[in-house]
Motif scaffolding. Structure first.
Motif, PDB file in Angstrom:
ATOM      1  N   PRO A 255       0.812  -1.229   0.000  1.00  7.70           N
ATOM      2  CA  PRO A 255       0.000   0.000   0.000  1.00  7.70           C
ATOM      3  C   PRO A 255       0.834   1.262   0.000  1.00  7.70           C
ATOM      4  O   PRO A 255       0.442   2.258  -0.615  1.00  7.70           O
ATOM      5  CB  PRO A 255      -0.827  -0.133   1.283  1.00  7.70           C
ATOM      6  CG  PRO A 255      -0.921  -1.607   1.528  1.00  7.70           C
ATOM      7  CD  PRO A 255       0.399  -2.163   1.079  1.00  7.70           C
ATOM      8  N   THR A 256       1.988   1.221   0.686  1.00  7.88           N
ATOM      9  CA  THR A 256       2.836   2.418   0.732  1.00  7.88           C
ATOM     10  C   THR A 256       3.309   2.816  -0.656  1.00  7.88           C
ATOM     11  O   THR A 256       3.207   3.986  -1.063  1.00  7.88           O
ATOM     12  CB  THR A 256       4.048   2.190   1.655  1.00  7.88           C
ATOM     13  OG1 THR A 256       3.596   1.888   2.974  1.00  7.88           O
ATOM     14  CG2 THR A 256       4.951   3.411   1.679  1.00  7.88           C
ATOM     15  N   ASN A 259       0.229   3.833  -2.957  1.00 10.62           N
ATOM     16  CA  ASN A 259      -0.278   5.165  -2.646  1.00 10.62           C
ATOM     17  C   ASN A 259       0.652   6.256  -3.166  1.00 10.62           C
ATOM     18  O   ASN A 259       0.198   7.322  -3.598  1.00 10.62           O
ATOM     19  CB  ASN A 259      -0.471   5.325  -1.136  1.00 10.62           C
ATOM     20  CG  ASN A 259      -1.671   4.546  -0.621  1.00 10.62           C
ATOM     21  OD1 ASN A 259      -2.611   4.282  -1.367  1.00 10.62           O
ATOM     22  ND2 ASN A 259      -1.633   4.181   0.655  1.00 10.62           N
ATOM     23  N   TYR A 262       0.086   6.302  -7.268  1.00 11.38           N
ATOM     24  CA  TYR A 262      -1.179   6.919  -7.672  1.00 11.38           C
ATOM     25  C   TYR A 262      -1.365   8.307  -7.060  1.00 11.38           C
ATOM     26  O   TYR A 262      -2.032   9.175  -7.652  1.00 11.38           O
ATOM     27  CB  TYR A 262      -2.347   6.021  -7.280  1.00 11.38           C
ATOM     28  CG  TYR A 262      -2.440   4.766  -8.123  1.00 11.38           C
ATOM     29  CD1 TYR A 262      -2.838   4.824  -9.462  1.00 11.38           C
ATOM     30  CD2 TYR A 262      -2.129   3.511  -7.591  1.00 11.38           C
ATOM     31  CE1 TYR A 262      -2.933   3.671 -10.243  1.00 11.38           C
ATOM     32  CE2 TYR A 262      -2.219   2.356  -8.359  1.00 11.38           C
ATOM     33  CZ  TYR A 262      -2.620   2.440  -9.680  1.00 11.38           C
ATOM     34  OH  TYR A 262      -2.706   1.307 -10.446  1.00 11.38           O
ATOM     35  N   GLY A 263      -0.772   8.513  -5.869  1.00 17.67           N
ATOM     36  CA  GLY A 263      -0.890   9.821  -5.242  1.00 17.67           C
ATOM     37  C   GLY A 263      -0.269  10.922  -6.067  1.00 17.67           C
ATOM     38  O   GLY A 263      -0.695  12.082  -5.993  1.00 17.67           O
ATOM     39  N   GLY A 266      -2.916  12.354  -7.808  1.00 20.88           N
ATOM     40  CA  GLY A 266      -4.042  12.782  -6.998  1.00 20.88           C
ATOM     41  C   GLY A 266      -5.104  11.724  -6.850  1.00 20.88           C
ATOM     42  O   GLY A 266      -6.276  12.036  -6.638  1.00 20.88           O
ATOM     43  N   ILE A 267      -4.717  10.448  -6.959  1.00 19.49           N
ATOM     44  CA  ILE A 267      -5.670   9.341  -6.899  1.00 19.49           C
ATOM     45  C   ILE A 267      -5.478   8.556  -5.614  1.00 19.49           C
ATOM     46  O   ILE A 267      -4.347   8.212  -5.248  1.00 19.49           O
ATOM     47  CB  ILE A 267      -5.502   8.417  -8.124  1.00 19.49           C
ATOM     48  CG1 ILE A 267      -5.840   9.193  -9.406  1.00 19.49           C
ATOM     49  CG2 ILE A 267      -6.364   7.171  -7.999  1.00 19.49           C
ATOM     50  CD1 ILE A 267      -5.503   8.445 -10.675  1.00 19.49           C
ATOM     51  N   SER A 268      -6.575   8.257  -4.946  1.00 17.19           N
ATOM     52  CA  SER A 268      -6.570   7.448  -3.725  1.00 17.19           C
ATOM     53  C   SER A 268      -7.304   6.146  -3.996  1.00 17.19           C
ATOM     54  O   SER A 268      -8.070   6.038  -4.966  1.00 17.19           O
ATOM     55  CB  SER A 268      -7.246   8.196  -2.576  1.00 17.19           C
ATOM     56  OG  SER A 268      -6.596   9.421  -2.314  1.00 17.19           O
ATOM     57  N   PRO A 269      -7.109   5.125  -3.169  1.00 13.05           N
ATOM     58  CA  PRO A 269      -7.851   3.874  -3.381  1.00 13.05           C
ATOM     59  C   PRO A 269      -9.343   4.088  -3.204  1.00 13.05           C
ATOM     60  O   PRO A 269      -9.786   4.905  -2.392  1.00 13.05           O
ATOM     61  CB  PRO A 269      -7.261   2.925  -2.341  1.00 13.05           C
ATOM     62  CG  PRO A 269      -6.678   3.808  -1.290  1.00 13.05           C
ATOM     63  CD  PRO A 269      -6.200   5.022  -2.005  1.00 13.05           C
ATOM     64  N   TYR A 275      -7.573   0.676  -7.185  1.00 15.69           N
ATOM     65  CA  TYR A 275      -7.209   1.981  -7.725  1.00 15.69           C
ATOM     66  C   TYR A 275      -7.786   2.120  -9.137  1.00 15.69           C
ATOM     67  O   TYR A 275      -7.665   1.214  -9.967  1.00 15.69           O
ATOM     68  CB  TYR A 275      -5.686   2.147  -7.770  1.00 15.69           C
ATOM     69  CG  TYR A 275      -5.025   2.173  -6.404  1.00 15.69           C
ATOM     70  CD1 TYR A 275      -4.795   3.382  -5.746  1.00 15.69           C
ATOM     71  CD2 TYR A 275      -4.637   0.994  -5.783  1.00 15.69           C
ATOM     72  CE1 TYR A 275      -4.184   3.409  -4.492  1.00 15.69           C
ATOM     73  CE2 TYR A 275      -4.028   1.011  -4.534  1.00 15.69           C
ATOM     74  CZ  TYR A 275      -3.810   2.218  -3.896  1.00 15.69           C
ATOM     75  OH  TYR A 275      -3.211   2.226  -2.652  1.00 15.69           O
ATOM     76  N   THR A 321      -2.623  -3.773  -4.790  1.00 12.25           N
ATOM     77  CA  THR A 321      -1.998  -4.237  -3.544  1.00 12.25           C
ATOM     78  C   THR A 321      -2.590  -5.568  -3.102  1.00 12.25           C
ATOM     79  O   THR A 321      -3.720  -5.898  -3.449  1.00 12.25           O
ATOM     80  CB  THR A 321      -2.192  -3.216  -2.413  1.00 12.25           C
ATOM     81  OG1 THR A 321      -3.578  -3.114  -2.110  1.00 12.25           O
ATOM     82  CG2 THR A 321      -1.650  -1.851  -2.820  1.00 12.25           C
TER      83      THR A 321
END
Length: 647
Positions: A255-256, A259, A262-263, A266-269, A275, A321
């Motif tokens: 996940p790290t 994130n 995708y971060g 500007g995308i979050s799960p 995602y 993930t």
């Protein structure tokens, strides 16, 4: 190798093998994330085995080991007895290869072209080899297929270089084929083996299990700006690790790391933990591994449209993930670089270290030193153009859309494919127009240089429709001292039905012609006279012209056949005549135009008249002059006195 779809985004890459003394042909998935060989057998009745449509392994000629096998994958399980049987791959034959004749297969998407798995991960990872230890002699043991291939006896039967290699095709692309190399590089992909960079592998306490190395950098590019992703390892090591697995259809990570990737966009799960990325937004990123250059990934490999939704707003990210599998205590590491990554690189799984020229000249009989070799195949600039073409412009990629390239990443500006096509079309039409103009020019020049009599004879070949030739005789001033012959110069007329509405040559409605009622001795004749080292893979080596009036042959009903003379010496001229529906105008048939046969879409061209101006004036001065009086007038006024005027 074959690329076999399993669902809307996943595929498996299979290679043909011959198994048993009967050389049964089966297809096995090439899996660099496992080390065992198993094949669905005829004793398997699970749903997955049924999907092969009866194409199942027959172990009747095999030798039993009395050992059973159960293997747990990230998803799915396989179990069955272990047997020894002959296996041939490429040109290499292994007489006693240990394999599992699977009697139960769960959650594996088998199909007619997918009967089992050929594991190419390192031997210490093999479950079969742990159960039946390998030996140094020729007696049957539990050695993996890679160990057996590189230690065949005599030594002349082994591959000259101790490595496997892979290229994985991308759907819709044809430049990169799906190939499995055994001791040989495909020259069309690797013209210079010294360009391949090699990475040392990460070992576990039990030995080296996977083709796994460390990650040096992950970079996401947003609007041309590079954004480095913070790296963190589950084990607390300075660098996270990644293993290459051709049997995984995704890139799996923590996940790290997910994130962070995708971060950058500007995308979050989402609520389901997955995602999703706007389909028109490219995930433009690269990964740098230990010992490697920066390796760009094609954006089309990192997101996929939902099944059957080519115009969907959001696409599924292919970097996901799985916290249950990627843990601090697992041997997998921090990232599984599956098919989306491996499509972008030429992968070499070497059991020795190459020399400076990239050649392997050390035998595995002197020990192994496995190395992971990679050569980037994706041009970042070209990849973005292709993404835009598919996802933004909604256009399919052409057969030459993906060109192997490992060095050109400069982002040179290039014309879009649409502009190139437009330029090509404009050039084609310009060429057609120029050629047509030249044709008309030469035809006109030739016509001008032709004598009147020759022009009359050529009328047949040029297909002048509904025209007529009038031969006027002179000898007497009397109107009855004339002979007139009407001839239909249309050799192509018999190719068209007389009932057709339009003439193919001039676009004249035949229904407008009517019945001419020609009675001149019936002269109107409408039909007048006419495979040592191996590369395995499928590619080893996709109007008519409008007119202001209609014309018909002149009405010769007034002529008396009995009064016609037949003396050839009296012939003085040949006239090309046409008549409109109001009997008001005669003109050269050429005035009615000439259809440009063979130039569909270019248009219709009209040939200009070469009628002498004075002659034309004389013809138009009398709108209803009967033919008898026209002939007499021309004869008496001596208009028809020269070849030029006779036209």
């Amino acid at each position: 190798m074959d690329m076999v779809p399993t669902n809307y985004y996943a595929v498996v890459y299979t290679v043909p093998v011959l198994v048993g003394s009967s050389q049964q042909k089966l297809s096995l998935q090439v899996d660099t994330g496992s080390s065992d060989l198993w094949i669905a057998s005829k004793s398997c009745s699970s749903t997955s085995c049924s999907a092969t449509s009866g194409r199942l392994y027959d172990p009747s000629s095999s030798q039993t080991t009395a050992v059973t096998f159960t293997l747990q994958y990230l998803s799915g399980t396989v179990s069955g007895p272990i047997v020894w049987d002959q296996v041939q791959i490429g040109g290499y034959v292994i007489p006693n290869q240990a394999l599992a004749a699977a009697t139960s297969v769960n959650n594996e998407p088998l199909s007619y072209n997918f009967d089992g798995i050929l594991g190419l991960a390192l031997p210490p990872n093999s479950l079969i080899q742990q159960m039946i230890p390998a030996s140094t002699g020729d007696a049957p043991d539990g050695a993996t297929i890679s160990s057996n291939l590189f230690s065949l006896t005599p030594a002349t039967n082994t591959p000259s270089q101790s490595f496997f290699s892979l290229t994985l095709a991308r759907p819709g692309f044809t430049q990169i084929p799906s190939l499995l190399g055994i001791g040989r590089h495909p020259p069309e992909i690797v013209p210079d083996p010294s360009q391949i960079n090699y990475s040392p592998l990460v070992s576990e306490s039990v030995g080296t299990l996977f083709w796994k190395t460390t990650i040096r950098a992950i970079t996401v590019y947003v609007n041309g700006q590079a954004r480095s992703i913070a790296l963190q390892s589950l084990s607390g090591a300075p660098e996270p690790t990644a293993l290459l697995d051709s049997g995984t259809p995704l890139i799996m990570t923590t996940p790290t790391l997910a994130n962070g990737i995708y971060g950058a966009l500007g995308i979050s799960p989402a609520a389901d933990g997955m995602y999703y990325v706007p389909c028109a937004t490219p995930l433009n990123m690269s990964i740098t591994l230990n010992g490697q250059n920066e390796l760009p990934l094609h954006p089309l490999d990192l997101t996929v449209e939902p099944a059957g939704q080519s115009n969907a707003q959001y696409c599924t990210g292919l970097i996901q993930t799985d916290p249950s599998q990627l843990t601090a205590t697992s041997d997998i590491g921090d990232m599984i670089l599956g098919i989306p990554f491996m499509r972008n690189v030429y992968t070499v799984m070497a059991y020795q270290q190459p020399n400076a020229t990239g050649y392997f000249n050390t035998s595995v009989q002197f020990g192994t030193r496995p190395m992971l070799g990679l050569l980037g195949l994706t041009n970042a600039t070209q990849a973005l153009e292709e993404f835009n073409q598919v996802r933004v412009l909604k256009q399919p990629l052409g057969s030459g859309s993906s060109q192997p390239s490992s060095g050109n990443q400069s982002g040179e500006s290039q014309l879009s494919i649409g502009v190139k096509i437009l330029i090509g079309l404009v050039g084609f039409f310009a060429l057609c127009v120029a050629l047509f103009a030249l044709r008309c020019l030469f035809a006109r020049k030739r016509w001008k240089n032709t004598s009147p009599v020759e022009k009359a004879n050529q009328g047949l070949r040029e297909g002048l429709e509904y025209g007529a030739y009038r031969r006027a005789r002179s000898g007497s001033r009397s109107s009855t001292d004339q002979t007139t012959l009407v001839y239909n110069s249309s050799p192509r007329k018999d190719k068209f039905s007389q009932d057709d509405d339009y003439s193919p040559e001039f676009g004249v409605r035949r229904s407008k012609l009517g019945n001419t009622g020609l009675e001149l001795c019936d002269p109107w004749d409408p039909h007048g006279g006419t495979w040592r080292d191996t590369i395995i893979g499928t590619d080893a080596g996709e109007a008519a012209s409008p007119r202001s009036s209609y014309f018909r042959p002149p009405d010769f009903a007034d002529f008396d056949c009995g009064s016609l003379h037949a003396s050839p010496e009296d012939l003085t001229s040949v006239l090309l005549m046409a008549h409109d529906g109001n009997d008001s105008q005669m003109s050269d048939v050429a005035e009615f135009g000439m259809h440009s046969v063979g130039m569909a879409g270019i248009g219709t061209a009209a040939r200009g008249s070469v009628i002498d101006a004075d002659f034309q004036h004389r013809l138009s001065s009398d709108s209803v002059t009967p033919l008898r009086r026209i002939a007499s007038s021309l004869r008496s006024s001596h208009v028809l006195t020269s070849p030029r005027e006779s036209v």
